[in-house]
Write an enzyme that holds these catalytic residues in place. Structure first.
Site, PDB file in Angstrom:
ATOM      1  N   ASP A   1       0.826  -1.200   0.000  1.00 41.64           N
ATOM      2  CA  ASP A   1       0.000   0.000   0.000  1.00 41.64           C
ATOM      3  C   ASP A   1       0.874   1.271   0.000  1.00 41.64           C
ATOM      4  O   ASP A   1       1.881   1.332   0.720  1.00 41.64           O
ATOM      5  CB  ASP A   1      -0.859  -0.041   1.273  1.00 41.64           C
ATOM      6  CG  ASP A   1      -2.003   0.933   1.262  1.00 41.64           C
ATOM      7  OD1 ASP A   1      -2.841   0.857   0.348  1.00 41.64           O
ATOM      8  OD2 ASP A   1      -2.061   1.775   2.186  1.00 41.64           O
TER       9      ASP A   1
ATOM     10  N   GLU B   1       1.769  -0.277  -4.826  1.00 39.19           N
ATOM     11  CA  GLU B   1       0.860   0.800  -5.226  1.00 39.19           C
ATOM     12  C   GLU B   1       1.665   2.092  -5.229  1.00 39.19           C
ATOM     13  O   GLU B   1       1.925   2.669  -4.167  1.00 39.19           O
ATOM     14  CB  GLU B   1      -0.318   0.918  -4.255  1.00 39.19           C
ATOM     15  CG  GLU B   1      -1.314   1.965  -4.734  1.00 39.19           C
ATOM     16  CD  GLU B   1      -2.182   2.566  -3.633  1.00 39.19           C
ATOM     17  OE1 GLU B   1      -3.245   3.099  -3.950  1.00 39.19           O
ATOM     18  OE2 GLU B   1      -1.779   2.525  -2.446  1.00 39.19           O
TER      19      GLU B   1
HETATM   20  C1  GLC Z   1      -4.389   2.858  -0.707  1.00 40.19           C
HETATM   21  C2  GLC Z   1      -5.577   1.924  -0.685  1.00 40.19           C
HETATM   22  C3  GLC Z   1      -6.762   2.688  -0.193  1.00 40.19           C
HETATM   23  C4  GLC Z   1      -6.476   3.171   1.208  1.00 40.19           C
HETATM   24  C5  GLC Z   1      -5.192   3.994   1.246  1.00 40.19           C
HETATM   25  C6  GLC Z   1      -4.729   4.225   2.655  1.00 40.19           C
HETATM   26  O1  GLC Z   1      -4.557   3.896  -1.599  1.00 40.19           O
HETATM   27  O2  GLC Z   1      -5.776   1.376  -1.960  1.00 40.19           O
HETATM   28  O3  GLC Z   1      -7.935   1.912  -0.205  1.00 40.19           O
HETATM   29  O4  GLC Z   1      -7.549   3.950   1.667  1.00 40.19           O
HETATM   30  O5  GLC Z   1      -4.150   3.335   0.596  1.00 40.19           O
HETATM   31  O6  GLC Z   1      -4.237   3.048   3.214  1.00 40.19           O
END
Ligand code: GLC
Length: 527
Positions: free
Chosen positions: A212, A267
């Site tokens: 994440d 991500e």
């Molecule tokens: C990422 C996740 C999202 C979450 C954020 C904070 O963007 O995909 O769903 O709210 O991180 O952890």
């Protein structure tokens, strides 16, 4: 050389609260911020492994299933090494992993390293006094209570990324909700504790992690202001500090020390393909990174051609293996964004024809639209409830969720669940579900589609055309043609061609006639 499994795979994202319920509602607490209504669980995923195997996916990405107060529905983790009672137990996890493995399906878990929940024991301790052992695990700054230490904006609330802690008289940093304090990754104790977390799951047999907001781990300790013209944008989409890269190299070394090509999919929420490519390092950082500019591209041939070229230009030369995503739990579904099922089908052909690893989002194979969420059912502070609607598995009151009726699931159902559900669509060979299945089979059968090069072809206005060729498999050529327009268009193939897959299911196995239907797409083979 055989590519690692993850480069050959089609991934399938399961947003755990929304997938399926396997235990009776009484088996665990509901989601407090959703009025105690029930969520999906790990047993529910096991129950649907038949569907996933029949569909033909290779790997599952499970969103956070850890104990959490659910301020951000699991992305606020209170214990990294356990399962939330709302979702099951560690035994349920082990059973799911074993059953998936028996079917040849891998599993990766979401790992949330940038921040914890404010109820995580580390933060509870950190907050208890300035001298507490965990104080320096988070990012604290002095200042006056009326002026945050810098101008960074938090995601979701769009307020300051800082909260004043009255008891200890300092600010703490949170790029997301105040309930999600940022860890300080410059502190070696944080890194060591997080490496232990990864070992815990790797030792249990997990195949890798979706990491994440990984680009936020390294931060400039001076915490400089965002440029004034960008200060209103969340800092979580701007933090791009070189200190993240050594952290990633150490994570990579840890993951690579395990047998079986375990993987890290990051991500990297920086809306620039140039920047995203840097997070692959010299082949020693992330194995794969999400690249979101295509997800935000409008449904036009020009926009997509440009986005794909950017990926080829930035990732190709450095040997970075791309990923492709149309939908996920943070954005409106592409069926909803593009406005018709015909386009959603054509988009599926595009997604599964591109060079790189595709990530499906549970329910896109059903052509689900976002749910309409009435004001009194809104639960997400980030406005993402619609794409998180529960998956309908069958007609009837609970739609295949154990013990459920229409109203006691945490979010409303998506539109038309009595027809738009897995069982109904499976009984209809012309459905979008069968299209996805045929696309996955076509990809599995063709090395050119899985790992061949990408070559753009000339095409008429409104059409995107490309060729995929496997260097080591002469004859295994594929051409993908996507008509973004709303009328038929003549479009030649480079050779006499057979239709392998057609987004409308027409003429498969027969000769390609040289005309693409409105909002239609095809995969072609020579012959
Ligand atoms: C990422 C996740 C999202 C979450 C954020 C904070 O963007 O995909 O769903 O709210 O991180 O952890």
């Amino acid at each position: 050389m055989t590519p690692p499994w993850w480069a050959d795979a089609v991934f399938y994202e399961i947003y755990v609260p929304s997938f399926c319920r396997g235990r009776p509602p009484s088996a665990g607490p509901g989601l407090a911020p959703a009025g105690g209504r029930m969520a999906g669980d790990l047993a529910g995923i096991r129950r649907r492994l038949d569907h996933l195997q029949w569909l033909g996916v290779d790997a599952l990405w499970l969103t956070p299933f850890y104990p959490s107060p659910m301020a951000d529905f699991g992305y606020d983790v209170a214990d990294y090494c356990d399962v939330s009672p709302a979702f099951g137990t560690l035994d349920d996890f082990d059973r799911l992993l074993a059953d998936a493995r028996d079917r040849g399906i891998r599993v990766i878990a979401d790992w949330v390293p940038n921040h914890t929940s404010d109820r995580h024991p580390w933060f509870v301790d950190a907050r208890s006094s300035r001298q507490s052992p965990h104080r320096e695990w988070y990012v604290w700054r002095d200042g006056s209570p009326d002026r945050p230490p810098n101008n960074w904006t938090a995601a979701f609330t769009r307020g300051p990324a800082w909260t004043w802690d009255e008891a200890t008289g300092q600010w703490y940093l949170h790029l997301f909700l105040p309930e999600q304090p940022d860890l300080d990754w410059s502190n070696p104790a944080v890194e060591a504790a997080m490496h232990d977390v990864l070992r815990f799951w790797l030792d249990r047999g997990i195949d890798g992690f979706r990491v994440d907001v990984v680009h936020a781990l390294g931060k400039d300790p001076a915490l400089p202001d965002a440029p004034p013209d960008r200060a209103h944008l969340p800092w979580s989409s701007q933090n791009d500090d070189p200190r993240t890269h050594p952290i990633l190299r150490r994570l990579r070394a840890l993951v690579d020390s395990y047998a079986g090509d375990r993987c890290l999919v990051g991500e990297v929420y920086l809306l620039s393909t140039t920047r995203v490519a840097r997070y692959y390092g010299q082949g020693d950082e992330l194995h794969m990174a999400f690249n979101f500019p295509p997800l935000y591209a409008p449904w036009t041939a020009d926009a997509w051609r440009h986005r794909i070229r950017r990926v080829e230009e930035e990732m190709g030369p450095i040997g970075a293996w791309p990923t492709w995503v149309l939908s996920n739990h943070d954005n409106a579904r592409h069926r909803t964004r593009y406005g018709s099922e015909a386009r959603a089908r054509a988009a599926a052909v595009l997604l599964l024809g591109l060079r790189g690893t595709p990530f499906l989002y549970a329910g896109e194979e059903l052509g689900l639209e976002d749910a309409e969420v009435p004001a009194d059912r809104v639960v997400d502070p980030g406005g993402r409830d619609g794409c998180r609607a529960p998956i309908p598995w069958e007609a009837g009151a609970g739609h295949g969720w154990e013990g459920a009726d229409r109203t006691d699931v945490w979010l409303p159902w998506p539109p038309d669940p009595d027809r738009r559900n897995a069982a109904y669509l499976r009984s209809d060979p012309g459905s979008i579900l069968h299209l996805y299945r045929r696309l996955l089979a076509a990809r599995r059968a063709s090395p050119a589609l899985r790992r061949g090069g990408y070559e753009e072809l000339d095409a008429p206005e409104g059409v995107l055309a490309f060729r995929r060729v496997a260097a080591d498999r002469p004859g295994d050529d594929r051409v993908v043609l996507v008509n973004f327009g709303d009328s038929d268009v003549g479009c030649a193939a480079p050779w006499p061609a057979t239709v392998v897959v057609d987004s409308r299911g027409e003429g498969e196995g027969g000769p390609y006639a040289g005309v693409l239907g409105a909002s239609a797409a095809v995969v072609l083979a020579p012959g």
